[in-house]
Motif scaffolding. Structure first.
Motif, PDB file in Angstrom:
ATOM      1  N   PRO A 277      25.766  53.247   0.528  1.00 48.31           N
ATOM      2  CA  PRO A 277      26.024  52.634   1.835  1.00 48.31           C
ATOM      3  C   PRO A 277      27.317  51.849   1.871  1.00 48.31           C
ATOM      4  N   VAL A 278      27.988  51.903   3.001  1.00 52.90           N
ATOM      5  CA  VAL A 278      29.226  51.133   3.184  1.00 52.90           C
ATOM      6  C   VAL A 278      28.902  49.645   3.306  1.00 52.90           C
ATOM      7  N   PHE A 279      27.736  49.331   3.909  1.00 52.09           N
ATOM      8  CA  PHE A 279      27.316  47.932   4.070  1.00 52.09           C
ATOM      9  C   PHE A 279      25.967  47.728   3.379  1.00 52.09           C
ATOM     10  N   PRO A 280      25.944  47.703   2.041  1.00 51.05           N
ATOM     11  CA  PRO A 280      24.675  47.620   1.307  1.00 51.05           C
ATOM     12  C   PRO A 280      23.915  46.328   1.585  1.00 51.05           C
ATOM     13  N   GLY A 281      22.609  46.485   1.772  1.00 52.94           N
ATOM     14  CA  GLY A 281      21.737  45.325   1.943  1.00 52.94           C
ATOM     15  C   GLY A 281      21.771  44.678   3.306  1.00 52.94           C
ATOM     16  N   LEU A 282      22.564  45.200   4.223  1.00 52.30           N
ATOM     17  CA  LEU A 282      22.675  44.597   5.557  1.00 52.30           C
ATOM     18  C   LEU A 282      21.683  45.266   6.506  1.00 52.30           C
ATOM     19  N   THR A 283      20.685  44.506   6.948  1.00 52.73           N
ATOM     20  CA  THR A 283      19.691  45.034   7.884  1.00 52.73           C
ATOM     21  C   THR A 283      20.149  44.819   9.323  1.00 52.73           C
ATOM     22  N   ILE A 284      19.545  45.576  10.235  1.00 50.77           N
ATOM     23  CA  ILE A 284      19.888  45.430  11.649  1.00 50.77           C
ATOM     24  C   ILE A 284      19.594  44.018  12.134  1.00 50.77           C
ATOM     25  N   ASN A 285      18.447  43.474  11.719  1.00 50.18           N
ATOM     26  CA  ASN A 285      18.068  42.135  12.179  1.00 50.18           C
ATOM     27  C   ASN A 285      19.029  41.071  11.658  1.00 50.18           C
ATOM     28  N   ALA A 286      19.417  41.196  10.378  1.00 52.12           N
ATOM     29  CA  ALA A 286      20.359  40.222   9.813  1.00 52.12           C
ATOM     30  C   ALA A 286      21.698  40.290  10.538  1.00 52.12           C
ATOM     31  N   PHE A 287      22.127  41.509  10.867  1.00 52.12           N
ATOM     32  CA  PHE A 287      23.396  41.635  11.582  1.00 52.12           C
ATOM     33  C   PHE A 287      23.295  41.058  12.991  1.00 52.12           C
ATOM     34  N   LYS A 288      22.175  41.329  13.679  1.00 52.85           N
ATOM     35  CA  LYS A 288      21.999  40.789  15.031  1.00 52.85           C
ATOM     36  C   LYS A 288      22.140  39.272  15.031  1.00 52.85           C
ATOM     37  N   LEU A 289      21.485  38.616  14.070  1.00 55.08           N
ATOM     38  CA  LEU A 289      21.532  37.154  13.997  1.00 55.08           C
ATOM     39  C   LEU A 289      22.956  36.672  13.723  1.00 55.08           C
ATOM     40  N   ALA A 290      23.639  37.345  12.795  1.00 57.47           N
ATOM     41  CA  ALA A 290      25.009  36.947  12.459  1.00 57.47           C
ATOM     42  C   ALA A 290      25.949  37.157  13.640  1.00 57.47           C
ATOM     43  N   PHE A 291      25.791  38.266  14.350  1.00 63.55           N
ATOM     44  CA  PHE A 291      26.666  38.545  15.492  1.00 63.55           C
ATOM     45  C   PHE A 291      26.420  37.542  16.616  1.00 63.55           C
ATOM     46  N   THR A 292      25.163  37.211  16.857  1.00 63.31           N
ATOM     47  CA  THR A 292      24.837  36.231  17.901  1.00 63.31           C
ATOM     48  C   THR A 292      25.483  34.890  17.588  1.00 63.31           C
ATOM     49  N   ARG A 293      25.410  34.464  16.328  1.00 59.13           N
ATOM     50  CA  ARG A 293      26.040  33.189  15.935  1.00 59.13           C
ATOM     51  C   ARG A 293      27.556  33.260  16.096  1.00 59.13           C
ATOM     52  N   MET A 294      28.134  34.402  15.754  1.00 61.38           N
ATOM     53  CA  MET A 294      29.583  34.544  15.856  1.00 61.38           C
ATOM     54  C   MET A 294      30.035  34.465  17.311  1.00 61.38           C
ATOM     55  N   VAL A 295      29.331  35.167  18.201  1.00 57.84           N
ATOM     56  CA  VAL A 295      29.693  35.145  19.618  1.00 57.84           C
ATOM     57  C   VAL A 295      29.565  33.729  20.184  1.00 57.84           C
ATOM     58  N   LYS A 296      28.519  33.041  19.799  1.00 57.08           N
ATOM     59  CA  LYS A 296      28.317  31.669  20.286  1.00 57.08           C
ATOM     60  C   LYS A 296      29.416  30.751  19.767  1.00 57.08           C
ATOM     61  N   ARG A 297      29.768  30.890  18.488  1.00 55.17           N
ATOM     62  CA  ARG A 297      30.818  30.059  17.904  1.00 55.17           C
ATOM     63  C   ARG A 297      32.169  30.347  18.546  1.00 55.17           C
ATOM     64  N   ALA A 298      32.378  31.616  18.946  1.00 52.37           N
ATOM     65  CA  ALA A 298      33.648  31.997  19.576  1.00 52.37           C
ATOM     66  C   ALA A 298      33.729  31.554  21.029  1.00 52.37           C
ATOM     67  N   GLY A 299      32.591  31.160  21.602  1.00 50.96           N
ATOM     68  CA  GLY A 299      32.581  30.690  22.981  1.00 50.96           C
ATOM     69  C   GLY A 299      32.624  31.798  24.011  1.00 50.96           C
ATOM     70  N   LEU A 300      32.255  33.038  23.626  1.00 56.89           N
ATOM     71  CA  LEU A 300      32.248  34.162  24.566  1.00 56.89           C
ATOM     72  C   LEU A 300      30.988  34.112  25.427  1.00 56.89           C
ATOM     73  N   GLN A 301      31.150  34.404  26.698  1.00 58.84           N
ATOM     74  CA  GLN A 301      30.029  34.405  27.628  1.00 58.84           C
ATOM     75  C   GLN A 301      29.635  35.847  27.975  1.00 58.84           C
ATOM     76  N   ASN A 302      28.333  36.087  28.035  1.00 60.64           N
ATOM     77  CA  ASN A 302      27.813  37.391  28.475  1.00 60.64           C
ATOM     78  C   ASN A 302      28.457  38.548  27.689  1.00 60.64           C
ATOM     79  N   PHE A 303      28.434  38.431  26.363  1.00 62.65           N
ATOM     80  CA  PHE A 303      29.040  39.466  25.532  1.00 62.65           C
ATOM     81  C   PHE A 303      28.019  40.000  24.530  1.00 62.65           C
ATOM     82  N   ARG A 304      27.920  41.325  24.463  1.00 66.67           N
ATOM     83  CA  ARG A 304      26.983  41.988  23.552  1.00 66.67           C
ATOM     84  C   ARG A 304      27.757  42.897  22.605  1.00 66.67           C
ATOM     85  N   PHE A 305      27.093  43.292  21.519  1.00 67.08           N
ATOM     86  CA  PHE A 305      27.778  44.181  20.574  1.00 67.08           C
ATOM     87  C   PHE A 305      28.156  45.503  21.238  1.00 67.08           C
ATOM     88  N   HIS A 306      27.294  46.021  22.113  1.00 68.02           N
ATOM     89  CA  HIS A 306      27.585  47.315  22.742  1.00 68.02           C
ATOM     90  C   HIS A 306      28.848  47.240  23.606  1.00 68.02           C
TER      91      HIS A 306
END
Length: 354
Positions: A277-306
């Motif tokens: 795997p290119v991203f070993p050990g990274l689950t979908i749920n772990a990524f979702k949580l990390a992405f949500t924190r990143m978006v919040k820290r960046a101050g983006l509004q109404n932004f999703r990974f898609h």
């Protein structure tokens, strides 16, 4: 009636063996000194065994009916639970469909008996559901219900109104979402990603913007699918089930080369890493949580990974690629799905009118 076999021993003694064969029972036999006694035993024993055989068959049939009744859906919830066990688990989108079914199960619709189910019940559920979710979600769940109802009627032999969804007016889907990512927002997103403990998140954002790949396609990527020689990725597991090749920009190549070098170093490989795997050990749920924190820290509004996929698609059009070329990269089967991006080409069309 049973059979009688005459036997003669080595000493010349004649006996008669009576046998009774009845389905579901072992063969029963008795030996008698005369044919008359063997025949009398058959007449007395066979009717009793046949009666016992019929009773056993009746009990077995009853047990099957009881078991079948237990399995046969009686209310909408029963039907949806069986659909989860037997159908949903085999689908590529099992996780999303499971989420939708569990949501439906929370509403009064799930407790209605199938034989009493009618269009009014569906309409009431739609009205209740639209208070909580978007019309597009309701339409997806109507598709799930429709498929489950058809399966129950045609294959599970469940008696209820087959036309329960016919003539139910569906809610109109809103216009396709196109949330662009401004240069300032992209910069803020990268800075926030660098502060996130997840070591892969910035690379995943880069790949999403450069390839227009879906989240699941990126997280499930394996080195076997990456060709540095041909600057491409060959996807075999896609949302629509159709394999496709994704060309790699120089930026995407650089991201993947860095990831491979880091992975090879951590694994202690002396050569080039070409499997796993290119991203070993990274689950979908772990990524979702990390992405949500990143978006919040960046101050983006109404932004999703898609939205990164939408942004990447928009950029492909802005680079001058045709609709066919873009669909080849993104995997959109229906050209109408790309219609929302056609405004990006209006300026080019206007130039051709001069």
């Amino acid at each position: 009636m049973g059979t009688i076999i005459k036997r003669t021993s080595g000493k010349g003694v004649v006996t008669y063996q009576a046998k009774i064969r009845i389905s579901g029972f072992k063969i029963i036999s008795r030996t008698f000194p005369s044919h008359e006694e063997a025949e009398a035993w058959l007449r007395a024993t066979e009717p009793e065994l046949k009666a016992r055989s019929r009773e056993t068959a009746r009990q077995q049939a009853h047990a099957r009916l009881v078991e079948e009744f237990k399995e046969r859906p009686r209310i909408v919830a029963d039907l949806l639970h069986r659909n989860l066990r037997e159908e949903t688990v085999r689908k590529k989108g099992a996780e999303a469909e499971t989420h939708h079914i569990r949501s439906i199960l929370k509403y009064p619709l799930a407790r209605i008996h199938l034989e009493n189910l009618n269009r009014r019940d569906i309409k009431e559920w739609m009205e209740q559901r639209l208070r909580d979710v978007a019309p597009s979600t309701v339409n997806r769940e109507l598709n799930i219900l429709n498929a489950a109802f058809k399966l129950a009627a045609n294959e599970w032999d469940v008696a209820f109104c087959k036309s329960v969804l016919i003539a139910v007016r569906r809610p109109h889907n809103p216009p396709g979402r196109v949330r662009r990512l401004s240069p300032a927002e992209e910069g803020a997103l990268r800075r926030a990603g660098e502060e996130t403990r997840n070591p892969y998140i910035v690379s995943i954002v880069d790949l999403a913007l450069e390839t227009a790949m879906r989240r699941g396609e990126i997280l499930g990527l394996e080195w076997e699918r990456v060709s540095f020689a041909h600057r491409s990725i060959q996807l075999t597991e896609t949302k629509n089930g159709t394999p496709r090749g994704v060309p790699l920009s120089r930026r995407a190549m650089a991201v993947l080369l860095t990831l491979r070098q880091v992975a090879a170093y951590e694994l202690g490989c002396t050569g080039e890493l070409d499997s796993g795997p290119v991203f070993p050990g990274l689950t979908i749920n772990a990524f979702k949580l990390a992405f949500t924190r990143m978006v919040k820290r960046a101050g983006l509004q109404n932004f999703r990974f898609h939205d990164l996929r939408h942004e990447a698609t928009s950029r492909l059009f802005e680079k001058g690629l045709s609709q066919m070329e873009v669909s080849t990269i993104t995997g959109h089967k229906d050209p109408r799905m790309l219609a929302r991006y056609t405004h990006l080409q209006v300026k080019d069309l206007a130039a051709k009118l001069d």
